[in-house]
Design a protein around this motif. Sequence first.
Motif, PDB file in Angstrom:
ATOM      1  N   SER A 298      -6.303  -3.421  -2.444  1.00 47.44           N
ATOM      2  CA  SER A 298      -5.190  -3.381  -2.715  1.00 47.44           C
ATOM      3  C   SER A 298      -5.718  -3.808  -4.159  1.00 47.44           C
ATOM      4  O   SER A 298      -6.509  -3.796  -4.928  1.00 47.44           O
ATOM      5  N   ASP A 299      -4.211  -3.970  -5.664  1.00 48.11           N
ATOM      6  CA  ASP A 299      -4.857  -3.543  -6.777  1.00 48.11           C
ATOM      7  C   ASP A 299      -4.989  -5.489  -7.061  1.00 48.11           C
ATOM      8  O   ASP A 299      -5.409  -5.472  -7.958  1.00 48.11           O
TER       9      ASP A 299
ATOM     10  N   HIS B 251      -9.882  10.495 -10.154  1.00 51.37           N
ATOM     11  CA  HIS B 251      -9.181   9.990  -8.818  1.00 51.37           C
ATOM     12  C   HIS B 251      -9.648   8.521  -8.869  1.00 51.37           C
ATOM     13  O   HIS B 251     -10.282   8.147  -8.870  1.00 51.37           O
TER      14      HIS B 251
ATOM     15  N   LEU C 236       0.941  -1.018  -0.572  1.00 51.30           N
ATOM     16  CA  LEU C 236       0.310  -0.338   0.010  1.00 51.30           C
ATOM     17  C   LEU C 236       0.725   1.080  -0.212  1.00 51.30           C
ATOM     18  O   LEU C 236       0.427   2.471   0.576  1.00 51.30           O
TER      19      LEU C 236
ATOM     20  N   ALA D  87      -9.786   5.195  -6.446  1.00 49.80           N
ATOM     21  CA  ALA D  87      -9.859   5.459  -5.320  1.00 49.80           C
ATOM     22  C   ALA D  87     -10.937   3.467  -5.327  1.00 49.80           C
ATOM     23  O   ALA D  87     -11.561   2.637  -6.081  1.00 49.80           O
TER      24      ALA D  87
ATOM     25  N   TRP E 283     -13.647  12.433  -5.778  1.00 45.37           N
ATOM     26  CA  TRP E 283     -13.143  11.195  -6.892  1.00 45.37           C
ATOM     27  C   TRP E 283     -13.705  11.612  -8.033  1.00 45.37           C
ATOM     28  O   TRP E 283     -12.388  11.651  -9.083  1.00 45.37           O
TER      29      TRP E 283
ATOM     30  N   ARG F 152       0.080   4.659  -1.022  1.00 44.14           N
ATOM     31  CA  ARG F 152      -1.702   4.747  -0.499  1.00 44.14           C
ATOM     32  C   ARG F 152      -1.802   5.987   0.340  1.00 44.14           C
ATOM     33  O   ARG F 152      -1.596   5.742   1.646  1.00 44.14           O
ATOM     34  N   ARG F 153      -3.158   6.659   0.370  1.00 45.87           N
ATOM     35  CA  ARG F 153      -3.945   7.666   1.685  1.00 45.87           C
ATOM     36  C   ARG F 153      -4.871   6.552   2.324  1.00 45.87           C
ATOM     37  O   ARG F 153      -5.411   6.843   0.823  1.00 45.87           O
ATOM     38  N   ALA F 154      -4.846   6.996   3.451  1.00 46.03           N
ATOM     39  CA  ALA F 154      -6.069   6.287   3.329  1.00 46.03           C
ATOM     40  C   ALA F 154      -7.121   6.332   4.732  1.00 46.03           C
ATOM     41  O   ALA F 154      -6.271   7.083   5.423  1.00 46.03           O
TER      42      ALA F 154
ATOM     43  N   ALA G 237       1.417   2.455   3.745  1.00 52.02           N
ATOM     44  CA  ALA G 237      -0.057   3.611   3.745  1.00 52.02           C
ATOM     45  C   ALA G 237       0.075   4.822   4.841  1.00 52.02           C
ATOM     46  O   ALA G 237       0.446   4.755   5.941  1.00 52.02           O
TER      47      ALA G 237
ATOM     48  N   ASP H 291      -7.410   7.823  -1.343  1.00 52.65           N
ATOM     49  CA  ASP H 291      -6.537   6.663  -2.498  1.00 52.65           C
ATOM     50  C   ASP H 291      -8.058   6.055  -1.555  1.00 52.65           C
ATOM     51  O   ASP H 291      -8.377   4.520  -2.559  1.00 52.65           O
ATOM     52  N   ILE H 292      -8.116   5.710  -0.583  1.00 50.95           N
ATOM     53  CA  ILE H 292      -9.231   4.785   0.628  1.00 50.95           C
ATOM     54  C   ILE H 292      -9.865   5.327   1.267  1.00 50.95           C
ATOM     55  O   ILE H 292      -9.315   6.009   2.306  1.00 50.95           O
TER      56      ILE H 292
END
Length: 282
Positions: free
Chosen positions: A234-235, A136, A7, A138, A131, A10-12, A34, A87-88
């Motif tokens: 996750s991707d 963006h 992560l 997400a 978003w 990534r910004r959660a 993250a 992002d999350i």
Amino acid sequence: MFQKDLLQARRALITGGGTGLGKGTARRFLELGATVYICGRREKVLAETEKELRQISRNIHSIPCDVRDAAAVEKMVETIWNDGPLDILVNNAAGNFLARTEELSLRAFEAVIGIVLMGTLHVTLACGRRWLKIGHRAVVLNVTTTYTTSGSAYVVPSAVSKAGVEALTRSLAVEWGNRGIRMNAIAPGPIPTEGAFSRLLPRPELEKHALQRNPLGRFGTPAEFANLAAFLVSDGAGYINGEVVVMDGGEWLQGAGEFTSLGRMLTEEEWASMKPRKPSGD
Ligand code: COA
């Protein structure tokens, strides 16, 4: 189980991240690289959790916010966006208690529906609109429960709210999916946390009963929940969208199976008596 940088960058945001499953998930996301924002109603609890998790990573931030308050949510999300888009989003904040429905006041309903359903909606919309505006990509992860389709006696405000959150999950997975936003949910079974168990298992000896209802004979752990959460955001889970993943050791299936409890009550003699008789050979 995961690559350490799963992560990274990534910004959660994790609502209700000061305690319980939210805190466990914040810990895991930080370990996986993250930047994590946690929010909750109690400033002191949040500050203590932030201090504790800072030992894992400096990329932890806490913002006091009651998700029931749409204006406060808007302000929090704007503050976060000033540092860059999320992002999350993990909609984890919840409220629940055991009660006989006919004895509940309207405010009791409003308290739980306000946190679980309206809170999830407030944060999802505040992030979602931003978003969509900038295109963006997400991912949103909601936390529901195993009694959304069956309903459950004695937790009616929670049941109706969590059912709504599942409908929201599936609806927006389709409505926003073609614009880069995935949305899924985890439906956890019993996982010992202070917030849930103090309200839902009032006597310690009731734990034994709860364990007997579970095929695995144990409760889940916050770490197991956090691992599933990390995977879903996750991707690696990039094609999973609109799904509600049950994580309960098979508990609800055990309750639903018509012959499960009957089968466990039969004696060896009764099992033997039900086998086909061997032909006598005459
Ligand atoms: N049984 C019946 N009514 C209850 C109740 C209970 N166990 N707990 C609270 N209520 C009622 C209150 O009486 C009040 O109604 P009233 O004004 O008509 O008397 C209303 O709910 C709001 O209670 P209040 O304590 O002011 O709300 P709160 O916002 O501080 O608390 C709760 C929210 C009720 C959801 C509380 O349980 C909570 O904070 N939960 C968060 C943690 C949690 O539940 N975690 C488990 C998640 S599985």
